[in-house]
Design a protein around this motif. Structure first.
Motif, PDB file in Angstrom:
ATOM      1  N   GLN A 171      29.346   0.821  -0.683  1.00 43.59           N
ATOM      2  CA  GLN A 171      30.385   0.200  -1.503  1.00 43.59           C
ATOM      3  C   GLN A 171      30.656   1.082  -2.721  1.00 43.59           C
ATOM      4  N   ASN A 172      31.939   1.162  -3.107  1.00 45.34           N
ATOM      5  CA  ASN A 172      32.383   1.927  -4.283  1.00 45.34           C
ATOM      6  C   ASN A 172      32.215   3.427  -4.124  1.00 45.34           C
ATOM      7  N   TYR A 209      44.030  -5.527   4.761  1.00 46.25           N
ATOM      8  CA  TYR A 209      44.948  -5.082   3.713  1.00 46.25           C
ATOM      9  C   TYR A 209      46.104  -4.294   4.328  1.00 46.25           C
ATOM     10  N   LEU A 213      41.405   1.040   5.036  1.00 41.43           N
ATOM     11  CA  LEU A 213      40.320   1.257   4.094  1.00 41.43           C
ATOM     12  C   LEU A 213      39.618   2.592   4.332  1.00 41.43           C
ATOM     13  N   MET A 228      42.181   2.741  -1.340  1.00 42.86           N
ATOM     14  CA  MET A 228      42.077   1.285  -1.214  1.00 42.86           C
ATOM     15  C   MET A 228      40.655   0.896  -0.812  1.00 42.86           C
ATOM     16  N   GLY A 229      40.061   1.660   0.108  1.00 42.46           N
ATOM     17  CA  GLY A 229      38.720   1.332   0.566  1.00 42.46           C
ATOM     18  C   GLY A 229      37.680   1.490  -0.516  1.00 42.46           C
ATOM     19  N   SER A 230      37.823   2.531  -1.333  1.00 39.85           N
ATOM     20  CA  SER A 230      36.862   2.734  -2.413  1.00 39.85           C
ATOM     21  C   SER A 230      36.851   1.539  -3.356  1.00 39.85           C
ATOM     22  N   TYR A 231      38.002   0.897  -3.476  1.00 39.39           N
ATOM     23  CA  TYR A 231      38.116  -0.239  -4.402  1.00 39.39           C
ATOM     24  C   TYR A 231      37.713  -1.562  -3.747  1.00 39.39           C
ATOM     25  N   TYR A 232      38.055  -1.751  -2.451  1.00 39.34           N
ATOM     26  CA  TYR A 232      37.915  -3.079  -1.843  1.00 39.34           C
ATOM     27  C   TYR A 232      36.711  -3.229  -0.909  1.00 39.34           C
ATOM     28  N   LEU A 233      36.094  -2.143  -0.465  1.00 42.07           N
ATOM     29  CA  LEU A 233      34.965  -2.303   0.443  1.00 42.07           C
ATOM     30  C   LEU A 233      33.860  -3.120  -0.225  1.00 42.07           C
ATOM     31  N   ASP A 234      33.435  -4.187   0.463  1.00 41.52           N
ATOM     32  CA  ASP A 234      32.433  -5.089  -0.095  1.00 41.52           C
ATOM     33  C   ASP A 234      31.647  -5.700   1.061  1.00 41.52           C
ATOM     34  N   LYS A 237      31.959  -9.401   1.815  1.00 42.70           N
ATOM     35  CA  LYS A 237      33.163  -9.923   2.475  1.00 42.70           C
ATOM     36  C   LYS A 237      33.262  -9.435   3.920  1.00 42.70           C
TER      37      LYS A 237
END
Length: 843
Positions: A171-172, A209, A213, A228-234, A237
């Motif tokens: 993540q991140n 999205y 990602l 987008m993936g760097s921001y939303y990967l979690d 979720k």
């Protein structure tokens, strides 16, 4: 022409195939009926015969036996390659070498052919030796080398090296930083587009999205998070994603390319790269430094950790090792700096950032390491002797540099001693937490003690400090000022008396303690002076008052002042005591009249006339008034040329004779406005008889080619003398060419901007007709042909070549120069001819 049935071996194969040579040298094979041959013997030769007939168009080149190279695409089946021609005594050919059962030669005809398909992936080059033979089988020519290069065609799809790929991403993670690679190969020729592969993501499951990602490098197959993936990967979720990745050959540039696909399963894990919570470090630590205060972990292995300062400090007291451990390198002092902020970054071996910078926040925790400090070395407090019990008489202020609103900076106050201890030892009380001093009783008496010295103990939980306080007992204001006279009668002054003049001295006395606010006297005009025409100043030592003129006196406005003066103290009177008539005095001022001269309404009268105006023309009217209201009479003084006359009653000035500015550049006279005392005022005049002209050191220019928006500043001047700033009006001549190409705009009274209206100008000098009007009465006008250069410019924005001027008539100075030059040449020629004649006569 020869017939195949003339060949000896194999006769059954050739007896139905004949060959004709056409005009252009090509061979024509005629296929006959071969049905009478036995099936067992006929089949392979029949197949070749049919192939030869079907591929007749391929055999177009023949030639003698020699070393040769051929490039032939792979596949394609049975084909002719070449026909070698025989030269007697040769009657046949033989081919040996890397035929691989695919390449052969017809012995009697020399036809080199393929009886199957070439395969680049199996063998890319075939090397043969070909020779010609005579009737006995002996070599006539050769062997010669025949090399066949197999050309690759795109006949193999790309293949992934794994059926399924798996990868892990944190993540991140930084966008564009690869966390895994996929790889495919292609059996086709790698030097051709057939094996140039392009990767792409076909599907993305799930895809919550609008943007994917993940992203893939289409050349290397590197998979990385998208922005987008760097921001939303979690992982909380969605912790698993499946990508369908495709690979295409032909560099993906054609729809006929082969395509293969593979699944990529990606697991999302929680980021290791997290900023620690706010780090708290106690100041003035006695530990051995450096001290481990926190640790960070990158998502990537083998990174280089570093610290980036957010603040520009002389030295940052923090460091980080290559395991991500953060250290404080020295003891910190909260009183010097209570917080620190910096970034921790990770880099690869090329210096590129790997992870996003982490913001590290450090708070320096306070310890009680500072004693209380008295704000002043000596705190002085004044208190009146009649102050009652419990009165707040002042505050002792002390500070502590330790952290505010903590026990470390909490101060407590206590009176340690009182000197003198009369009439009691506890006359004063100080509030423990505020430092406010109070009286414990109504016991102060200036006659017993006028001063007290207090020692106040100020302490926090660790330290103590002694602060000195001095209390001055001051006399109470129980006496009012008393004037020595209740009436100072009157004084007579002239209205011309200068401001600041003392017109009266007054005196009052006060029985309170000298040098205090209870005894100092303030004098004021209580009545009779609404405009503050007078002011009273007090001598601080003697309390004597000096009445001065504060504003100019005016007999006509106020001939008499009836003044009432009061005397007060800055310190309030004690309860029960009030000011009375003893603090009041009377004073009368009589103002006498002074005969004042007439006054002109204006300090300077300005006029402008043309020097050619008729005699008895009204130039201007001057006007004056007399403060006493007397009649004003006007006259002229200094009119040496007798050019003017004035009406003594109305002040109207007329021309008395013809004016001529050239005789007198500045004609100045004095206009006298008089009452019985008389006075004068200067009236300057200038005749406006010169039209305006341009005042510029060099003509304007614009750099070629024009880009639009250029403008040049032009300035006008006037030879006439003026007593105010000259004002000029600028305009262009009213012709179509000028108005289509140029425009002019006013800047101020003497300057304007000239601007080209478009950029389509040639490199040359343009004459722009400019009209200038002055502000004279009447106004004068001048038309100027302003030369404007359009030229190539140097880097310093100046013309670097002389612009070719347009053809025009020479100026007067140029004409004189030309005439002088011509006369000089004529004179030289005349002298030369004369000398030559004399020389001949002598001979």
């Amino acid at each position: 022409m020869f017939s195949a049935n003339q060949q000896e071996s194999p006769p059954l194969y050739y007896n139905k195939i004949t060959c004709k040579r056409l005009n252009d040298g090509e061979l024509l094979f005629v296929c006959g009926d071969s049905r009478h041959l036995s099936a067992a013997f006929l089949h392979p030769f029949l197949y070749l015969s049919q192939a030869m007939c079907q591929n007749l168009g391929d055999l177009r080149v023949t030639g003698p036996l020699k070393d040769m190279n051929f490039s032939i695409p792979e596949g394609g089946g049975v084909r002719f390659i070449y026909q070698f021609t025989s030269e007697p005594p040769a009657v046949s050919f033989r081919a040996t070498g890397e035929k691989d059962g695919i390449i052969d030669i017809v012995p009697r005809t020399g036809i080199l052919f393929l009886n199957g398909s070439l395969d680049w992936e199996t063998k890319a080059v075939h090397r043969l030796q070909v020779e010609s033979l005579d009737e006995k089988g002996n070599t006539v020519k050769g062997p010669y080398t025949v090399t066949i290069y197999v050309e690759d065609i795109n006949d193999n799809p790309p293949e992934f090296d794994q059926i399924k790929y798996t990868g892990v991403v944190r993540q991140n993670s930084r966008p564009g930083k690869p966390f895994m690679y996929i790889h495919a190969t292609d059996r086709d020729d790698p030097t051709t587009p057939h094996a140039q592969l392009t990767y792409s993501i076909l599907h993305h499951f799930p895809n919550p999205y609008k943007e994917m990602l993940f992203q893939i490098n289409n050349v290397t197959g590197a998979i990385s998070p998208s922005k987008m993936g760097s921001y939303y990967l979690d992982p909380q979720k969605q912790d698993t994603f499946t990508l369908v990745v495709t690979v295409r050959d032909m560099a993906g540039m054609t729809t006929n390319a082969f395509t293969s696909s593979a699944d990529v399963v990606i697991t999302v894990k929680e980021s290791l790269w997290k900023a620690p919570p706010t780090i708290r470090i106690q100041e003035n630590s006695t530990q051995v430094h450096p001290v481990n205060i926190s640790q960070v972990h990158s998502n990537e292995p083998d990174v280089i950790y570093d610290i980036f300062e957010k603040e520009k400090l002389s030295r940052l007291p923090f460091s980080i090792d290559q395991n991500g451990v953060i250290y404080v390198t020295e003891p910190l002092d909260r009183e010097k700096k209570d917080t620190y902020a910096f970034f921790v970054v990770t880099k690869d071996n090329t210096g590129e950032l790997v992870d996003k910078p982490l913001h590290i926040h450090v708070i320096v925790e306070d310890i009680n390491d500072n004693p209380p400090v008295c704000e002043r070395a000596l705190t002085v407090i004044e208190v009146q002797e009649n102050e009652g019990a419990g009165s707040n008489i002042g505050t002792l202020i002390a500070t502590d540099m330790d952290e505010e609103n903590t026990l470390n900076s909490r101060l407590r106050f206590k009176i340690e001693s009182q000197v003198p201890a009369v009439p009691t030892s506890n006359l004063f009380f100080i509030q423990q937490d505020t430092g406010i001093l109070q009286l414990t009783s109504r016991s102060l008496n200036k006659r017993i003690a006028s001063n007290y010295s207090l020692k106040v103990l100020v302490s926090d939980e660790v330290f103590q400090t002694i602060c000195d306080v001095q209390v001055h007992v001051i006399d109470i204001n129980d006496q009012i000022p008393i004037f020595e006279k209740s009436d100072y009668h009157n004084v007579t002054v002239a209205e011309s008396l200068p401001v600041g003049t003392v017109i009266l001295e007054i005196q009052a006395t006060d029985g309170d303690e000298p040098g205090t606010g209870s005894s100092y006297i303030i004098y004021q005009m209580k009545e009779g002076d609404p405009n503050n025409t007078f002011i009273i100043e007090t001598d601080s030592e003697t309390n004597r008052g000096f009445v001065k003129v504060n504003k100019a006196l005016d007999f006509e406005a106020t001939p008499v002042y009836n003044l009432v003066i009061n005397a007060t103290n800055p310190e309030p009177l004690v309860l029960g005591v009030q000011y009375n008539s003893s603090s009041l005095t009377l004073f009368k001022v009589f103002v006498t009249n002074v005969d004042e001269p007439p006054v002109f309404h204006k300090t300077v009268y300005k006029g402008e006339v043309s020097e050619d105006i008729p005699v008895n023309t009204l130039v201007m009217t001057v006007e004056a008034y007399d403060p006493e209201g007397d009649t004003v009479r006007y006259s002229l003084k200094g009119d040496v040329r007798k050019w003017l006359r004035i009406d003594s009653t109305t002040g109207q000035i007329y021309t008395a004779s013809t004016l001529d500015r050239e005789q007198e550049e500045m004609y100045t006279v004095e206009v006298v406005a008089s009452d019985p005392s008389g006075s004068s005022e200067t009236l300057p005049l200038d005749v406006n008889d010169n039209p305006p002209l341009l005042a510029m050191d060099y003509p304007p220019f614009f750099c070629h080619p024009l880009s639009g928006g250029e403008r040049a500043l032009i300035q006008a001047d006037d030879a006439d003398e003026q007593w105010w700033y000259s004002t000029f009006t600028f305009s262009l001549a009213d012709d179509m060419n000028t108005r289509n190409n140029w425009e002019i705009s006013k800047v101020n009274a003497t300057h304007a901007y000239l601007s080209p209206k478009h950029a389509n100008f040639e490199e040359k000098v343009y004459n722009v007709p400019v009209i200038i009007n002055d502000n004279g009465k009447p106004p004068l006008e001048r038309k100027v042909n302003l030369e404007v250069n359009i030229c190539k410019c140097s880097s310093e924005k100046s013309c670097f070549i002389e612009v070719q001027r347009e053809h025009s008539w020479p100026t007067t100075g140029q004409a004189i120069g030309i005439l002088f030059g011509v006369l000089l040449i004529i004179g030289s020629c005349y002298c030369f001819i004369t000398l030559k004649k004399k020389k001949k006569q002598c001979m």
